[in-house]
Design a protein around this motif. Structure first.
Motif, PDB file in Angstrom:
ATOM      1  N   SER A   1       2.712  -4.838   6.716  1.00 44.06           N
ATOM      2  CA  SER A   1       3.055  -3.519   5.860  1.00 44.06           C
ATOM      3  C   SER A   1       4.629  -3.765   5.324  1.00 44.06           C
ATOM      4  CB  SER A   1       2.903  -2.121   6.762  1.00 44.06           C
ATOM      5  OG  SER A   1       3.770  -2.395   7.795  1.00 44.06           O
TER       6      SER A   1
ATOM      7  N   LYS B   1      -2.563   3.833  -2.403  1.00 45.47           N
ATOM      8  CA  LYS B   1      -2.527   3.292  -0.988  1.00 45.47           C
ATOM      9  C   LYS B   1      -1.319   2.554  -0.741  1.00 45.47           C
ATOM     10  CE  LYS B   1      -7.647   3.421  -0.262  1.00 45.47           C
ATOM     11  NZ  LYS B   1      -8.792   2.601  -0.016  1.00 45.47           N
ATOM     12  N   ASP B   2      -0.812   2.756   0.704  1.00 42.07           N
ATOM     13  CA  ASP B   2       0.305   1.808   0.932  1.00 42.07           C
ATOM     14  C   ASP B   2       0.158   0.088   0.638  1.00 42.07           C
ATOM     15  OD1 ASP B   2       1.013   3.807   3.901  1.00 42.07           O
ATOM     16  OD2 ASP B   2       1.692   4.056   1.659  1.00 42.07           O
TER      17      ASP B   2
ATOM     18  N   GLN C   1      -1.694  -3.684  -3.258  1.00 40.27           N
ATOM     19  CA  GLN C   1      -1.456  -2.097  -3.342  1.00 40.27           C
ATOM     20  C   GLN C   1      -3.024  -1.821  -3.871  1.00 40.27           C
ATOM     21  OE1 GLN C   1       1.236   0.314  -5.366  1.00 40.27           O
ATOM     22  NE2 GLN C   1       0.995   1.797  -4.119  1.00 40.27           N
TER      23      GLN C   1
ATOM     24  N   GLU D   1      -0.133  -3.455   1.478  1.00 36.56           N
ATOM     25  CA  GLU D   1      -0.703  -4.279   2.631  1.00 36.56           C
ATOM     26  C   GLU D   1      -0.103  -5.520   2.565  1.00 36.56           C
ATOM     27  OE1 GLU D   1      -4.852  -5.099   2.259  1.00 36.56           O
ATOM     28  OE2 GLU D   1      -4.981  -5.597   4.420  1.00 36.56           O
TER      29      GLU D   1
END
Length: 121
Positions: free
Chosen positions: A104, A44-45, A39, A47
């Motif tokens: 993801s 952010k999402d 992250q 990865e």
């Protein structure tokens, strides 16, 4: 209670290396595919980076780490490792291991605290 614990992060200069470790209590890491996620700063999402299957096969999802990061398993120590070489500032983030693989994350996979990696001069 299933709990994953990541360790080995820290501050490293660009071009340096780190090895992250993942262990779990109440769970054999041999029994599932294990993925490393990252992250980046700013929330952010997460990865997906790499995965190691129960059979030992590995998959790299993130083009940005190909040729620099590798994943491995030590069954005797119930551990999975992420070897990171040639680190770049953009590798900065919190790194997690979970029993899920893919580019993801999906669903609640029981995220641990993660380990912070900061690449900076």
């Amino acid at each position: 209670q299933l709990q994953f614990v990541e360790s080995g992060g820290g501050l490293v200069q660009p071009g340096g290396s780190l090895r992250l470790s993942c262990t779990a209590s109440g769970f054999s890491l041999d029994d599932d595919n294990i993925g490393w996620f990252r992250q980046a700063p700013g929330g952010k999402d997460r990865e997906g980076l790499l995965c190691i299957s129960t059979g030992g096969g590995t998959t790299t999802y993130a083009d940005s780490v190909k040729g620099r990061f590798t994943i491995s398993r030590d069954s005797a120590k119930n551990s999975v490792y992420l070897q990171m070489n040639s680190l770049k500032p953009e590798d900065t983030g919190v790194y997690y291991c979970v029993p899920q693989c893919g580019p993801s994350a999906s669903g609640d996979v029981g995220w641990g605290q993660g380990t912070q990696v900061t690449v900076s001069s």
